[in-house]
Design a protein around this motif. Structure first.
Motif, PDB file in Angstrom:
ATOM      1  N   LEU A   1       0.828  -1.201   0.000  1.00  0.00           N
ATOM      2  CA  LEU A   1       0.000   0.000   0.000  1.00  0.00           C
ATOM      3  C   LEU A   1       0.868   1.259   0.000  1.00  0.00           C
ATOM      4  O   LEU A   1       0.606   2.200  -0.760  1.00  0.00           O
ATOM      5  CB  LEU A   1      -0.933  -0.003   1.214  1.00  0.00           C
ATOM      6  CG  LEU A   1      -1.871   1.180   1.379  1.00  0.00           C
ATOM      7  CD1 LEU A   1      -2.843   1.266   0.225  1.00  0.00           C
ATOM      8  CD2 LEU A   1      -2.620   1.071   2.697  1.00  0.00           C
ATOM      9  N   ILE A   2       1.914   1.274   0.808  1.00  0.00           N
ATOM     10  CA  ILE A   2       2.823   2.427   0.849  1.00  0.00           C
ATOM     11  C   ILE A   2       3.490   2.619  -0.506  1.00  0.00           C
ATOM     12  O   ILE A   2       3.573   3.736  -1.015  1.00  0.00           O
ATOM     13  CB  ILE A   2       3.886   2.252   1.962  1.00  0.00           C
ATOM     14  CG1 ILE A   2       3.245   2.346   3.342  1.00  0.00           C
ATOM     15  CG2 ILE A   2       5.005   3.275   1.816  1.00  0.00           C
ATOM     16  CD1 ILE A   2       2.666   3.697   3.694  1.00  0.00           C
ATOM     17  N   ASN A   3       3.947   1.539  -1.135  1.00  0.00           N
ATOM     18  CA  ASN A   3       4.593   1.644  -2.442  1.00  0.00           C
ATOM     19  C   ASN A   3       3.638   2.203  -3.496  1.00  0.00           C
ATOM     20  O   ASN A   3       4.014   3.055  -4.300  1.00  0.00           O
ATOM     21  CB  ASN A   3       5.149   0.290  -2.892  1.00  0.00           C
ATOM     22  CG  ASN A   3       6.351  -0.130  -2.081  1.00  0.00           C
ATOM     23  OD1 ASN A   3       7.049   0.695  -1.510  1.00  0.00           O
ATOM     24  ND2 ASN A   3       6.593  -1.430  -2.021  1.00  0.00           N
ATOM     25  N   LYS A   4       2.398   1.722  -3.499  1.00  0.00           N
ATOM     26  CA  LYS A   4       1.407   2.238  -4.446  1.00  0.00           C
ATOM     27  C   LYS A   4       1.108   3.701  -4.160  1.00  0.00           C
ATOM     28  O   LYS A   4       0.978   4.507  -5.078  1.00  0.00           O
ATOM     29  CB  LYS A   4       0.125   1.407  -4.377  1.00  0.00           C
ATOM     30  CG  LYS A   4       0.256   0.037  -4.994  1.00  0.00           C
ATOM     31  CD  LYS A   4      -1.039  -0.746  -4.874  1.00  0.00           C
ATOM     32  CE  LYS A   4      -0.884  -2.142  -5.449  1.00  0.00           C
ATOM     33  NZ  LYS A   4      -2.121  -2.920  -5.316  1.00  0.00           N
TER      34      LYS A   4
ATOM     35  N   ILE B   1      -0.141  16.379  13.326  1.00  0.00           N
ATOM     36  CA  ILE B   1       0.462  16.652  14.636  1.00  0.00           C
ATOM     37  C   ILE B   1      -0.510  16.212  15.733  1.00  0.00           C
ATOM     38  O   ILE B   1      -0.119  15.605  16.725  1.00  0.00           O
ATOM     39  CB  ILE B   1       0.841  18.139  14.779  1.00  0.00           C
ATOM     40  CG1 ILE B   1       1.939  18.495  13.764  1.00  0.00           C
ATOM     41  CG2 ILE B   1       1.300  18.457  16.202  1.00  0.00           C
ATOM     42  CD1 ILE B   1       2.214  19.983  13.651  1.00  0.00           C
ATOM     43  N   GLY B   2      -1.787  16.500  15.516  1.00  0.00           N
ATOM     44  CA  GLY B   2      -2.809  16.076  16.472  1.00  0.00           C
ATOM     45  C   GLY B   2      -2.889  14.564  16.627  1.00  0.00           C
ATOM     46  O   GLY B   2      -3.254  14.059  17.686  1.00  0.00           O
ATOM     47  N   LEU B   3      -2.542  13.819  15.567  1.00  0.00           N
ATOM     48  CA  LEU B   3      -2.549  12.355  15.666  1.00  0.00           C
ATOM     49  C   LEU B   3      -1.508  11.847  16.657  1.00  0.00           C
ATOM     50  O   LEU B   3      -1.705  10.812  17.291  1.00  0.00           O
ATOM     51  CB  LEU B   3      -2.318  11.718  14.294  1.00  0.00           C
ATOM     52  CG  LEU B   3      -3.507  11.760  13.344  1.00  0.00           C
ATOM     53  CD1 LEU B   3      -3.090  11.249  11.970  1.00  0.00           C
ATOM     54  CD2 LEU B   3      -4.682  10.956  13.891  1.00  0.00           C
TER      55      LEU B   3
ATOM     56  N   SER C   1       8.171   9.207  11.321  1.00  0.00           N
ATOM     57  CA  SER C   1       9.056   8.922  10.183  1.00  0.00           C
ATOM     58  C   SER C   1       8.342   9.199   8.858  1.00  0.00           C
ATOM     59  O   SER C   1       8.957   9.707   7.921  1.00  0.00           O
ATOM     60  CB  SER C   1       9.599   7.496  10.242  1.00  0.00           C
ATOM     61  OG  SER C   1       8.586   6.554  10.043  1.00  0.00           O
ATOM     62  N   LEU C   2       7.059   8.879   8.775  1.00  0.00           N
ATOM     63  CA  LEU C   2       6.303   9.208   7.566  1.00  0.00           C
ATOM     64  C   LEU C   2       6.177  10.717   7.384  1.00  0.00           C
ATOM     65  O   LEU C   2       6.340  11.236   6.273  1.00  0.00           O
ATOM     66  CB  LEU C   2       4.904   8.593   7.619  1.00  0.00           C
ATOM     67  CG  LEU C   2       4.754   7.135   7.269  1.00  0.00           C
ATOM     68  CD1 LEU C   2       3.299   6.699   7.406  1.00  0.00           C
ATOM     69  CD2 LEU C   2       5.253   6.842   5.869  1.00  0.00           C
ATOM     70  N   MET C   3       5.886  11.417   8.463  1.00  0.00           N
ATOM     71  CA  MET C   3       5.753  12.868   8.393  1.00  0.00           C
ATOM     72  C   MET C   3       7.063  13.501   7.938  1.00  0.00           C
ATOM     73  O   MET C   3       7.076  14.414   7.114  1.00  0.00           O
ATOM     74  CB  MET C   3       5.290  13.420   9.744  1.00  0.00           C
ATOM     75  CG  MET C   3       3.876  12.985  10.109  1.00  0.00           C
ATOM     76  SD  MET C   3       3.466  13.253  11.837  1.00  0.00           S
ATOM     77  CE  MET C   3       3.091  15.004  11.814  1.00  0.00           C
TER      78      MET C   3
ATOM     79  N   ASN D   1       3.746   6.343  17.249  1.00  0.00           N
ATOM     80  CA  ASN D   1       4.265   7.671  16.931  1.00  0.00           C
ATOM     81  C   ASN D   1       5.609   7.663  16.222  1.00  0.00           C
ATOM     82  O   ASN D   1       5.874   8.538  15.404  1.00  0.00           O
ATOM     83  CB  ASN D   1       4.308   8.551  18.180  1.00  0.00           C
ATOM     84  CG  ASN D   1       2.942   9.095  18.521  1.00  0.00           C
ATOM     85  OD1 ASN D   1       2.000   8.985  17.743  1.00  0.00           O
ATOM     86  ND2 ASN D   1       2.817   9.673  19.699  1.00  0.00           N
ATOM     87  N   ASP D   2       6.459   6.680  16.512  1.00  0.00           N
ATOM     88  CA  ASP D   2       7.743   6.624  15.801  1.00  0.00           C
ATOM     89  C   ASP D   2       7.518   6.447  14.303  1.00  0.00           C
ATOM     90  O   ASP D   2       8.127   7.134  13.485  1.00  0.00           O
ATOM     91  CB  ASP D   2       8.625   5.486  16.333  1.00  0.00           C
ATOM     92  CG  ASP D   2       9.175   5.768  17.717  1.00  0.00           C
ATOM     93  OD1 ASP D   2       9.198   6.955  18.130  1.00  0.00           O
ATOM     94  OD2 ASP D   2       9.572   4.811  18.399  1.00  0.00           O
TER      95      ASP D   2
END
Length: 163
Positions: free
Chosen positions: A12-15, A85-87, A105-107, A100-101
């Motif tokens: 899913l991330i790759n797509k 950020i709220g997440l 990293s995605l953010m 959160n880690d």
């Protein structure tokens, strides 16, 4: 609860990265349109089903508070960036801080803001009190629950200590 396998998640991330690349190149392909439509439709359905459970209501109330009390500082940031950020706060509140880690990293990968400082808000006691007072009286927090108020305070402390 539905659990996505690590393999399916990576696919899913790759797509998703391909769709993001298409959009960045100005290519509005059929697949991109389908992803956008599906995301909007799924969000509506999930929000309806999850109403009142451990959903992202607190993250959205965080957004509302930010826009209401720190509009000048946050005006150049998108809804999703502030909710992101709220997440981080939401994960702490829900007892899922181990997420959160990965979220950070995605953010970072997508150059999204991760801290209050990143969106121009000074993480001081005055700002803490604004967020705490706004969020504790919001519909995202069950009124009269000391446990939830303690979890809110703990989550905000985490968010305010992020560098």
């Amino acid at each position: 609860a539905y659990v996505l396998s690590e393999r399916s998640f990576n696919e899913l991330i790759n797509k998703t990265e391909k769709y993001i690349s298409d959009i960045a190149c100005g290519q509005l392909t059929d697949t991109v349109e389908q992803v956008i439509f599906t995301t909007i439709a799924a969000t509506g359905v999930i929000s309806g089903i999850a109403r009142g459970s451990n959903q992202c209501a607190l993250a959205h109330k965080f957004y509302e508070c930010t826009r209401k009390h720190f509009f000048k500082e946050s005006r150049s940031y998108l809804h999703g960036e502030i909710v992101g950020i709220g997440l981080l706060l939401q994960n702490h509140f829900n007892g899922e801080c181990e997420n959160n880690d990965f979220l950070c990293s995605l953010m970072e990968k997508y150059n999204m803001p991760r801290t209050l400082n990143d969106i121009g808000i000074k993480a001081d006691s005055a700002a803490f009190n604004v967020y705490y007072d706004y969020l504790r009286s919001s519909s995202a927090i069950e009124q009269g629950s000391n446990d939830k108020l303690e979890r809110l305070e703990k989550g905000l402390k985490y968010l305010f200590e992020m560098k």
